[in-house]
Write an enzyme that holds these catalytic residues in place. Structure first.
Site, PDB file in Angstrom:
ATOM      1  N   SER A  35       0.849  -1.193   0.000  1.00 33.63           N
ATOM      2  CA  SER A  35       0.000   0.000   0.000  1.00 33.63           C
ATOM      3  C   SER A  35       0.881   1.238   0.000  1.00 33.63           C
ATOM      4  CB  SER A  35      -0.898   0.017   1.242  1.00 33.63           C
ATOM      5  OG  SER A  35      -1.524   1.267   1.409  1.00 33.63           O
TER       6      SER A  35
ATOM      7  N   TYR B 100      -0.325   0.147  10.475  1.00 28.23           N
ATOM      8  CA  TYR B 100      -0.701  -0.374   9.166  1.00 28.23           C
ATOM      9  C   TYR B 100       0.408  -0.111   8.157  1.00 28.23           C
ATOM     10  CZ  TYR B 100      -3.302  -0.975   4.794  1.00 28.23           C
ATOM     11  OH  TYR B 100      -3.717  -1.376   3.540  1.00 28.23           O
TER      12      TYR B 100
END
Length: 304
Positions: A152, A178
């Site tokens: 990501s 994350y």
């Protein structure tokens, strides 16, 4: 040389796989019961592949398999549970052509596994680490096998903080954690590519884009819109567009022999320049020395 293709941010999974015959090939897609995982599995099956949906929620997996049709099977896989991952690996027999490490969790409150590991790192990285290394022999049976690791743009938020990966001493931030796990995903692709090139296995990381799916369940509407705005694409992507880069990297002959790279919008990404829309990757996310360090640290955690 940076890899460029005729496809782009608006391309769909069906478009990038058009004309590709996957008959006789076997694929596993993790987190394939919804969102871009479901779309990835669907187009692979439509192209003739035998697809295993590796899912935590088996009932949802059954519904997904019914929706897809074709040569689709279902198996339970809880990436946060190392026993579940090892059981899945033990249950796999024969060669494997395509592994799409799609499943993940995002921005959750601080949660720990029974081992004391921070859950995002444990699920997004350690679970897929055990899965992929456990399936290495199956992948090596098929020269030209491909592993797609979903990373990501959140990798820009944090390197892997080796001194305190699991937030035992530093203050926990959900998006930072994350980001750390997504950096770990990108580094895993670099590490596996280096180790397995001699086996003919190609391993690449992808950023699918920002798509409204269940992974953002902990985002407010304002927070999600800010995420979109920061990437310079305030409307986001559709699910078919979000699955396109994964499918391209998993199947396209344009990428034969390409390994250890990071892709975004159906092309190899560039390093983030430090200003402007948040795109691409941080240098630490593709650093071979950090990839090697992460590999050894992961083995130590997992006692493998």
């Amino acid at each position: 040389m940076t890899v460029k293709t005729p496809f782009g941010a608006d391309s769909t999974a069906s478009e990038v796989i058009e004309g590709i015959d996957l008959g006789g090939k076997r694929a596993i897609v993790t987190g394939a019961n919804s969102g871009i995982g479901l779309e990835t599995a669907r187009v692979l099956a439509d192209a003739g592949a035998e697809v295993m949906l590796a899912v935590r929620n088996v009932d949802a997996g059954i519904r997904a398999a019914d929706e897809i049709g074709g040569k689709v099977a279902i198996a339970h896989l809880d990436l946060s549970d190392q026993t579940s991952v090892r059981d899945f690996v033990a249950g796999w027999a024969g060669p494997l052509d395509i592994l799409v490490n799609n499943a993940g969790i995002s921005a959750i409150p601080l949660t720990r596994t029974p081992e004391g590991w921070e859950l995002q790192f444990a699920t997004n990285h350690l679970g897929h680490f055990t899965l992929t290394t456990g399936l290495h022999e199956a992948l090596a049976m098929r020269p030209g096998a491909r592993v797609v690791v979903l990373s990501s743009v959140a990798n820009l938020r944090s390197p892997v903080v080796f001194d305190d990966i699991h937030y035992l001493r530093r203050e926990y931030d959900p998006m930072e954690a994350y980001g750390q796990s997504k950096t770990a995903n990108a580094l895993f692709a670099v590490g596996a590519a280096g180790r397995w090139a001699g086996d003919g296995i190609m391993v690449n990381a992808v950023m699918p884009g920002v798509i409204r799916t269940g992974i953002q369940r902990y985002f407010t509407e304002e927070g999600f819109q800010n995420l979109l705005d920061n990437t310079g694409r305030p409307e986001g992507k559709t699910i078919p567009q979000g699955a396109a880069t994964s499918v391209l990297v998993a199947t396209s002959p344009l990428l034969d022999g390409v390994t250890g790279r990071y892709f975004e919008d159906c092309n190899e990404a560039e390093p983030y320049p430090g200003t402007g829309p948040r795109r691409g990757y941080a240098p630490y996310a593709v650093d071979p020395e950090l990839a090697m360090r992460l590999w050894y640290v992961s083995q130590e955690m997992l006692q493998t």
